[in-house]
Design a protein around this motif. Structure first.
Motif, PDB file in Angstrom:
ATOM      1  N   ARG A 198     -90.677 -61.726 -28.517  1.00 30.09           N
ATOM      2  CA  ARG A 198     -89.721 -62.711 -28.003  1.00 30.09           C
ATOM      3  C   ARG A 198     -90.140 -63.091 -26.586  1.00 30.09           C
ATOM      4  O   ARG A 198     -90.353 -62.227 -25.745  1.00 30.09           O
ATOM      5  CB  ARG A 198     -88.301 -62.131 -27.979  1.00 30.09           C
ATOM      6  CG  ARG A 198     -87.238 -63.088 -27.449  1.00 30.09           C
ATOM      7  CD  ARG A 198     -85.886 -62.392 -27.391  1.00 30.09           C
ATOM      8  NE  ARG A 198     -84.820 -63.267 -26.950  1.00 30.09           N
ATOM      9  CZ  ARG A 198     -84.522 -63.508 -25.676  1.00 30.09           C
ATOM     10  NH1 ARG A 198     -85.238 -62.926 -24.715  1.00 30.09           N
ATOM     11  NH2 ARG A 198     -83.531 -64.305 -25.346  1.00 30.09           N
ATOM     12  N   THR A 232     -72.469 -73.650 -31.584  1.00 26.38           N
ATOM     13  CA  THR A 232     -72.877 -72.416 -32.265  1.00 26.38           C
ATOM     14  C   THR A 232     -71.778 -71.364 -32.200  1.00 26.38           C
ATOM     15  O   THR A 232     -71.598 -70.583 -33.124  1.00 26.38           O
ATOM     16  CB  THR A 232     -74.166 -71.856 -31.640  1.00 26.38           C
ATOM     17  OG1 THR A 232     -73.958 -71.656 -30.234  1.00 26.38           O
ATOM     18  CG2 THR A 232     -75.333 -72.805 -31.840  1.00 26.38           C
ATOM     19  N   GLU A 247     -78.009 -69.479 -45.329  1.00 27.06           N
ATOM     20  CA  GLU A 247     -78.673 -68.419 -44.572  1.00 27.06           C
ATOM     21  C   GLU A 247     -80.061 -68.206 -45.175  1.00 27.06           C
ATOM     22  O   GLU A 247     -80.185 -67.966 -46.375  1.00 27.06           O
ATOM     23  CB  GLU A 247     -77.882 -67.110 -44.617  1.00 27.06           C
ATOM     24  CG  GLU A 247     -78.557 -66.008 -43.821  1.00 27.06           C
ATOM     25  CD  GLU A 247     -77.727 -64.731 -43.758  1.00 27.06           C
ATOM     26  OE1 GLU A 247     -77.411 -64.282 -42.660  1.00 27.06           O
ATOM     27  OE2 GLU A 247     -77.399 -64.201 -44.839  1.00 27.06           O
ATOM     28  N   ALA A 264     -86.021 -67.395 -35.492  1.00 28.82           N
ATOM     29  CA  ALA A 264     -85.385 -66.676 -34.387  1.00 28.82           C
ATOM     30  C   ALA A 264     -84.634 -65.441 -34.847  1.00 28.82           C
ATOM     31  O   ALA A 264     -84.569 -64.436 -34.133  1.00 28.82           O
ATOM     32  CB  ALA A 264     -84.433 -67.620 -33.650  1.00 28.82           C
ATOM     33  N   ALA A 265     -84.040 -65.493 -36.037  1.00 29.78           N
ATOM     34  CA  ALA A 265     -83.268 -64.354 -36.537  1.00 29.78           C
ATOM     35  C   ALA A 265     -83.772 -63.903 -37.900  1.00 29.78           C
ATOM     36  O   ALA A 265     -83.023 -63.353 -38.704  1.00 29.78           O
ATOM     37  CB  ALA A 265     -81.784 -64.716 -36.617  1.00 29.78           C
ATOM     38  N   SER A 266     -85.062 -64.135 -38.163  1.00 29.43           N
ATOM     39  CA  SER A 266     -85.638 -63.696 -39.434  1.00 29.43           C
ATOM     40  C   SER A 266     -85.806 -62.181 -39.447  1.00 29.43           C
ATOM     41  O   SER A 266     -86.091 -61.562 -38.421  1.00 29.43           O
ATOM     42  CB  SER A 266     -87.001 -64.356 -39.652  1.00 29.43           C
ATOM     43  OG  SER A 266     -86.875 -65.746 -39.805  1.00 29.43           O
ATOM     44  N   HIS A 294     -78.793 -63.795 -40.272  1.00 27.25           N
ATOM     45  CA  HIS A 294     -80.203 -64.176 -40.271  1.00 27.25           C
ATOM     46  C   HIS A 294     -80.366 -65.680 -40.511  1.00 27.25           C
ATOM     47  O   HIS A 294     -80.288 -66.137 -41.648  1.00 27.25           O
ATOM     48  CB  HIS A 294     -80.958 -63.408 -41.364  1.00 27.25           C
ATOM     49  CG  HIS A 294     -80.646 -61.946 -41.405  1.00 27.25           C
ATOM     50  ND1 HIS A 294     -81.109 -61.054 -40.468  1.00 27.25           N
ATOM     51  CD2 HIS A 294     -79.891 -61.221 -42.270  1.00 27.25           C
ATOM     52  CE1 HIS A 294     -80.673 -59.835 -40.759  1.00 27.25           C
ATOM     53  NE2 HIS A 294     -79.927 -59.921 -41.844  1.00 27.25           N
ATOM     54  N   ASN A 295     -80.560 -66.439 -39.437  1.00 27.89           N
ATOM     55  CA  ASN A 295     -80.887 -67.871 -39.539  1.00 27.89           C
ATOM     56  C   ASN A 295     -79.886 -68.661 -40.385  1.00 27.89           C
ATOM     57  O   ASN A 295     -80.123 -68.939 -41.568  1.00 27.89           O
ATOM     58  CB  ASN A 295     -82.290 -68.080 -40.132  1.00 27.89           C
ATOM     59  CG  ASN A 295     -83.387 -67.419 -39.327  1.00 27.89           C
ATOM     60  OD1 ASN A 295     -83.346 -67.389 -38.109  1.00 27.89           O
ATOM     61  ND2 ASN A 295     -84.375 -66.879 -40.024  1.00 27.89           N
ATOM     62  N   SER A 340     -80.821 -70.819 -31.304  1.00 27.82           N
ATOM     63  CA  SER A 340     -79.813 -69.857 -31.724  1.00 27.82           C
ATOM     64  C   SER A 340     -80.060 -69.371 -33.153  1.00 27.82           C
ATOM     65  O   SER A 340     -80.739 -70.039 -33.942  1.00 27.82           O
ATOM     66  CB  SER A 340     -78.427 -70.501 -31.644  1.00 27.82           C
ATOM     67  OG  SER A 340     -77.431 -69.696 -32.230  1.00 27.82           O
ATOM     68  N   GLN A 341     -79.479 -68.222 -33.498  1.00 28.41           N
ATOM     69  CA  GLN A 341     -79.529 -67.759 -34.882  1.00 28.41           C
ATOM     70  C   GLN A 341     -78.640 -68.611 -35.774  1.00 28.41           C
ATOM     71  O   GLN A 341     -78.759 -68.582 -36.996  1.00 28.41           O
ATOM     72  CB  GLN A 341     -79.109 -66.294 -34.956  1.00 28.41           C
ATOM     73  CG  GLN A 341     -77.685 -66.022 -34.479  1.00 28.41           C
ATOM     74  CD  GLN A 341     -77.380 -64.540 -34.439  1.00 28.41           C
ATOM     75  OE1 GLN A 341     -78.180 -63.724 -34.874  1.00 28.41           O
ATOM     76  NE2 GLN A 341     -76.214 -64.174 -33.914  1.00 28.41           N
ATOM     77  N   GLN A 379     -78.027 -72.487 -36.379  1.00 27.11           N
ATOM     78  CA  GLN A 379     -78.591 -73.793 -36.042  1.00 27.11           C
ATOM     79  C   GLN A 379     -77.643 -74.884 -36.519  1.00 27.11           C
ATOM     80  O   GLN A 379     -77.453 -75.083 -37.722  1.00 27.11           O
ATOM     81  CB  GLN A 379     -79.989 -73.941 -36.645  1.00 27.11           C
ATOM     82  CG  GLN A 379     -80.955 -72.886 -36.112  1.00 27.11           C
ATOM     83  CD  GLN A 379     -82.400 -73.340 -36.135  1.00 27.11           C
ATOM     84  OE1 GLN A 379     -82.730 -74.500 -36.351  1.00 27.11           O
ATOM     85  NE2 GLN A 379     -83.290 -72.391 -35.897  1.00 27.11           N
TER      86      GLN A 379
END
Length: 446
Positions: free
Chosen positions: A182, A250, A289, A297-299, A345-346, A429-430, A432
């Motif tokens: 990151r 968000t 998701e 970003a949140a994978s 997660h995304n 952001s996680q 979107q």
């Protein structure tokens, strides 16, 4: 040896430590879980063109959890020697002997374990020299200060670069690991006019440094935001449509995350209790998701309990499709874990096709919110009341900045009254989403 080679070697060492800990813990308990996240990084901050702080970070502890006779005990150690691991196992067992039996505890079901998981391309280590990181932060500051004469001061800029390895294993035979990285750059500045001063900022974040905005862009964005806020007014108390800028929109869906989380549901502290299968948003709104987006970003290939992550449609045509449950919450609720131990997660929120300018036209006359303050959200009832700042809009045109106001409503009604979501997607952001317009909110001002 390159950083990637070093981390690959470290990953193998951590996997071996987790495996040894599992063997020791499983031999003396009914079930066990072991995890470690080892992270390395640097954070450099500057203020007014001078380096203010340099921090080197390296941390990570091996966490061991044991279950015996439905009792749970946890302990951790930073020493990965066999002797230290054995002592930590004994400490966890000792703690378990003092806890109360809980039939809902234990690892997630074996059938849901990520015995086979994808490589999501999450690892782009940067490891910059302090001078290099400082130069990026200072460049952002200088771009902001030179953009407009009303930018008088920098409130600081920073460049952060971190990478690490996560390893998780349990007594089901699960042992998984993956590295990730990151990078982030931020800049905060203060604008001044005869009427006073205003602060604002901008930032960029990515797995890969190559995907970051340039320092100049970050600095100029911070300057533009701060200058736009100068000479704010209040507004008369009214009920009008409110447009949440993408940067704060968000948070609206963050309230949804909390409300459909298993822990809130089994405690009966959610305004969406017993709403699964019901329509809570307009019928055009969908939230997908996608945990396996490459470089996302949140994978994540699996959650913090080793459960394989998978694509889910959280909201379909406005209907709440699923709750989010860890293994503990799932047992409490009589459902299957959803792979959300550790977070979402995304999330990708659908839109109605308008760009930022068209969204203002859709808003017509009302309030554009760019900042929210306070924690005035009741998770049980959904009542919503927060301090806000932004801009007053008339006939689709921004008129003047606004501050010192409060916006209020109820999240059940706010979700149902969303009339538009823009194509100006917040990608940092996680969650979107584009900007969101909600009809009929109360704005309390003068």
């Amino acid at each position: 040896m390159s950083v990637k080679q070093q981390v690959a070697e470290q990953e193998q060492q951590l996997r071996q430590a987790v495996s040894r800990a599992l063997d020791m813990a499983s031999a003396k308990s009914d079930q066990a879980e072991v995890a470690i996240t080892k992270s390395t990084g640097i954070s450099v901050s500057s203020r007014m063109g001078e380096v203010e702080n340099v921090e080197f970070n390296q941390d990570g502890a091996l966490g061991i959890t044991v279950y015996r006779d439905q009792r749970k005990g946890s302990a951790s150690t930073t020493d990965l020697s066999d002797k230290a691991i054995a002592k930590t196992v004994e400490a966890a067992l000792e703690i378990a002997s003092y806890t109360s039996p809980d039939p809902f505890g234990g690892p997630a079901p074996k059938a849901l374990m990520a015995f086979d998981y994808p490589d999501l391309d999450l690892f782009y280590p940067d490891e910059p020299e302090p001078d290099t990181a400082a130069a990026l932060a200072i460049e952002a500051e200088q771009a902001a200060l030179s953009h407009d004469s009303r930018i008088k001061f920098s409130d600081g800029a920073s460049y952060d670069s971190h990478y690490g390895v996560r390893v998780y294993g349990n007594s089901h035979g699960m042992l998984g690991s993956y590295p990730s990285s990151r990078q982030a750059l931020s800049c905060s500045v203060i604008a001044e006019s005869d009427a006073g001063m205003e602060r604002d900022m901008s930032y960029t974040v990515a797995r890969d440094k190559a995907d970051l905005w340039t320092p100049a862009f970050v600095g100029v964005e911070a300057a533009k935001h701060a200058v736009a806020r100068l000479n704010p007014r209040s507004v008369a108390t009214c009920q009008v449509p409110v447009m949440f800028d993408r940067s704060v929109a968000t948070g609206l869906f963050g309230h949804l995350v909390m409300a459909i989380s298993g822990s809130a549901l089994y405690r009966k502290s959610s305004f969406l209790l017993d709403k699964k299968g019901e329509q809570i948003f307009p019928d055009w709104l969908t939230i997908n998701e996608l945990p396996h987006v490459r470089k996302g970003a949140a994978s994540a290939p699996f959650d913090s309990e080793g459960v394989i992550t998978q694509d889910r449609r959280i909201i379909e045509k406005g209907v709440l499709n699923t709750y989010l449950a860890t293994s503990y919450a799932a047992r409490k609720l009589g459902m299957e874990p959803t792979g959300h131990a550790g977070g979402i997660h995304n999330w990708y929120v659908s839109h109605t096709g308008q760009d930022a300018d068209a969204m203002l036209k859709t808003l017509g006359t009302g309030l554009l919110v760019t900042e929210l303050m306070g924690q005035g959200v009741n998770p049980v009832t959904g009542d919503y009341s927060r301090g806000a700042a932004g801009f007053w809009v008339e006939n689709g045109e921004i008129q003047y900045p606004v501050s010192g106001i409060t916006i209020a409503g109820n999240l059940n009604e706010m979700f149902a009254n969303i009339v538009a979501i823009g194509t100006d997607i917040e990608t940092r952001s996680q969650i979107q989403t584009g900007s969101v317009i909600i009809d009929g909110m109360k704005v309390a001002g003068e």
